[in-house]
Design a protein around this motif. Structure first.
Motif, PDB file in Angstrom:
ATOM      1  N   GLU B  38     -11.540   8.328  -0.524  1.00 19.50           N
ATOM      2  CA  GLU B  38     -10.115   8.281  -0.181  1.00 19.50           C
ATOM      3  C   GLU B  38      -9.406   7.199  -1.002  1.00 19.50           C
ATOM      4  O   GLU B  38      -8.270   7.371  -1.441  1.00 19.50           O
ATOM      5  CB  GLU B  38      -9.934   8.033   1.317  1.00 19.50           C
ATOM      6  CG  GLU B  38     -10.466   9.163   2.202  1.00 19.50           C
ATOM      7  CD  GLU B  38      -9.882  10.526   1.858  1.00 19.50           C
ATOM      8  OE1 GLU B  38      -8.648  10.622   1.701  1.00 19.50           O
ATOM      9  OE2 GLU B  38     -10.661  11.498   1.717  1.00 19.50           O
ATOM     10  N   LYS B  39     -10.104   6.105  -1.212  1.00 22.07           N
ATOM     11  CA  LYS B  39      -9.519   5.041  -2.035  1.00 22.07           C
ATOM     12  C   LYS B  39      -9.364   5.502  -3.488  1.00 22.07           C
ATOM     13  O   LYS B  39      -8.391   5.146  -4.165  1.00 22.07           O
ATOM     14  CB  LYS B  39     -10.417   3.801  -1.958  1.00 22.07           C
ATOM     15  CG  LYS B  39      -9.722   2.512  -2.284  1.00 22.07           C
ATOM     16  CD  LYS B  39     -10.605   1.337  -1.902  1.00 22.07           C
ATOM     17  CE  LYS B  39      -9.938   0.019  -2.198  1.00 22.07           C
ATOM     18  NZ  LYS B  39      -8.707  -0.223  -1.456  1.00 22.07           N
ATOM     19  N   ASP B  42      -6.268   7.618  -3.708  1.00 23.47           N
ATOM     20  CA  ASP B  42      -5.078   6.744  -3.780  1.00 23.47           C
ATOM     21  C   ASP B  42      -4.920   6.170  -5.196  1.00 23.47           C
ATOM     22  O   ASP B  42      -3.816   6.104  -5.738  1.00 23.47           O
ATOM     23  CB  ASP B  42      -5.212   5.565  -2.815  1.00 23.47           C
ATOM     24  CG  ASP B  42      -5.295   5.996  -1.360  1.00 23.47           C
ATOM     25  OD1 ASP B  42      -5.101   7.191  -1.074  1.00 23.47           O
ATOM     26  OD2 ASP B  42      -5.571   5.133  -0.507  1.00 23.47           O
ATOM     27  N   ARG B 106       0.752   8.839  -1.167  1.00 21.34           N
ATOM     28  CA  ARG B 106      -0.409   8.001  -0.880  1.00 21.34           C
ATOM     29  C   ARG B 106      -0.901   7.230  -2.100  1.00 21.34           C
ATOM     30  O   ARG B 106      -1.885   6.490  -2.002  1.00 21.34           O
ATOM     31  CB  ARG B 106      -1.536   8.838  -0.273  1.00 21.34           C
ATOM     32  CG  ARG B 106      -2.083   9.925  -1.173  1.00 21.34           C
ATOM     33  CD  ARG B 106      -3.223  10.642  -0.510  1.00 21.34           C
ATOM     34  NE  ARG B 106      -4.357   9.740  -0.305  1.00 21.34           N
ATOM     35  CZ  ARG B 106      -5.504  10.094   0.224  1.00 21.34           C
ATOM     36  NH1 ARG B 106      -5.676  11.327   0.650  1.00 21.34           N
ATOM     37  NH2 ARG B 106      -6.491   9.234   0.352  1.00 21.34           N
ATOM     38  N   ALA B 107      -0.237   7.383  -3.233  1.00 20.17           N
ATOM     39  CA  ALA B 107      -0.616   6.609  -4.426  1.00 20.17           C
ATOM     40  C   ALA B 107      -0.629   5.123  -4.086  1.00 20.17           C
ATOM     41  O   ALA B 107       0.251   4.635  -3.378  1.00 20.17           O
ATOM     42  CB  ALA B 107       0.365   6.881  -5.551  1.00 20.17           C
ATOM     43  N   SER B 108      -1.623   4.416  -4.595  1.00 22.47           N
ATOM     44  CA  SER B 108      -1.800   3.020  -4.199  1.00 22.47           C
ATOM     45  C   SER B 108      -0.857   2.058  -4.904  1.00 22.47           C
ATOM     46  O   SER B 108      -0.899   0.858  -4.632  1.00 22.47           O
ATOM     47  CB  SER B 108      -3.249   2.593  -4.425  1.00 22.47           C
ATOM     48  OG  SER B 108      -3.617   2.825  -5.764  1.00 22.47           O
ATOM     49  N   CYS B 109      -0.028   2.573  -5.807  1.00 24.57           N
ATOM     50  CA  CYS B 109       0.933   1.697  -6.486  1.00 24.57           C
ATOM     51  C   CYS B 109       2.342   2.273  -6.406  1.00 24.57           C
ATOM     52  O   CYS B 109       2.511   3.485  -6.293  1.00 24.57           O
ATOM     53  CB  CYS B 109       0.551   1.509  -7.957  1.00 24.57           C
ATOM     54  SG  CYS B 109      -0.949   0.535  -8.172  1.00 24.57           S
TER      55      CYS B 109
END
Lengths: 127, 219
Positions: B38-39, B42, B106-109
């Motif tokens: 999941e990470k 992301d 949900r993109a981490s940036c």
């Protein structure tokens, strides 16, 4: 009361007993400058709190404000309802009074964001 | 153990296709493969959206052909990062979101948007668009990527050499990108010489660390 930017506030960091962090059950008092983020101050003091983007976007660092006041001038995704519900993002949160926060609230915060139809709540929980 | 060979057997029954040893060995070493995948989704959400947003950013570096080319290098390398990691997500029994809006959310940036509002005609209001503002968006996007891939390196070090190898190769390129944009922003905004130690990549999007098998000339 107005303080100059070189003054500091005491930020108490509470790590819940049930946290998966190594610091579970611990409490730390940090001196945090008005221009410093809580996350940066914590990590500088050796308290390695979870975080990812550090731009107030991914919400990995989510915490609960128990007491005090913070501002999020540079957060990329921080909503009024987050503030009203007492959630903060320590990666961009800067204290404005002595403050107490409970960290490692990511899972709860995702649920909260999903309930308010805000990202990344549903996009993460539905996966 | 079969025939005294230590790695001849394990927790997955012979012929069982419902489990993957490639995931179970990670679990045995203390990493939750579901959390990791999941990470990774992301993280490559951020690479993919950056690829998109850099298209806009580089176009709006009008007249700054050197900046434009360097941004193009970063743009194509971010796409290479996306391509590199996608198979790993499926190996870990994950999948890309069906809806690209979910993927972007949900993109981490953060979105690396052109730092000016849209005008009434559907284009950008470029009257106040400054090159240094675009360079700052690029720089902060690279910094976010560095944080993300460092986190994945921390998570996988000593437990998942396959993901770790990918993450550290991507991290190499993200650190290159940060240095490029520090150099350019320093000069543009502060008139300071702050070299990156960089000249040119060779071909645009060379991705010297992160490209495995080129499936065509554009990746």
């Amino acid at each position: 009361m107005t303080r100059s930017s070189n003054e500091t506030w005491t930020v108490t960091i509470v790590v819940p007993e049930d946290s998966s962090l190594d610091e579970a059950g611990e409490t730390y008092d940090l001196e945090v400058g008005a221009d410093e983020t809580i996350l940066t101050a914590a990590r500088s003091a050796g308290v390695w709190l979870p975080a990812d983007c550090q731009q107030g976007w991914c919400t990995t660092c989510a915490a609960r404000l128990v007491d005090g006041d913070v501002v999020h001038p540079n957060a990329r995704r921080y909503y009024d309802e987050d503030d009203e519900a007492g959630y903060i993002l320590p990666c961009t949160a800067k204290p404005r009074t002595d403050t107490t926060v409970v960290v490692d609230q990511y899972d709860d915060f995702l649920e909260f964001r999903a309930a308010n139809d805000r990202p990344p709540g549903n996009s993460k929980l539905d996966s | 153990m079969s025939d005294g060979k230590e790695h001849g057997s394990g927790s997955v029954e012979p012929g069982d296709t419902s489990k993957r040893v490639g995931a179970e060995v990670i679990r045995e070493r203390g990493v939750d493969p579901e959390e990791l995948r999941e990470k990774l989704i992301d993280a490559i959400g951020a690479e993919f959206t950056t690829y998109y947003y850099y298209t806009n950013l580089r176009m709006h570096l009008a007249g700054e052909e050197d900046y434009k080319e360097i941004t193009e290098d970063a743009r194509l390398e971010d796409r290479a990062h996306f391509e590199l990691v996608v198979p790993r997500i499926y190996e870990l029994e994950g999948s890309l979101p069906n809806d690209i809006r979910d993927f972007a959310d949900r993109a981490s940036c953060p979105d690396a948007e052109v730092p000016t509002p849209m005008d009434d005609n559907g284009g950008f209001d470029t009257s106040d668009l400054e090159v240094e503002d675009i360079l700052e968006v690029l720089l902060e996007a690279e910094r976010c990527a560095i944080r993300t891939w460092s986190e994945i390196c921390d998570m996988t070090r000593g437990a998942d050499p396959r993901t770790y190898d990918m993450a550290q190769r991507i991290l190499n390129e993200e650190m290159d990108h940060e240095a490029w944009f520090i150099e350019l922003l320093s000069k543009e905004r502060d008139d300071e010489i702050n070299p990156a130690g960089h000249f040119a990549r060779g071909e645009p999007g060379d991705a010297p660390y992160s490209t495995n098998n080129r499936f065509n000339d554009s990746a």
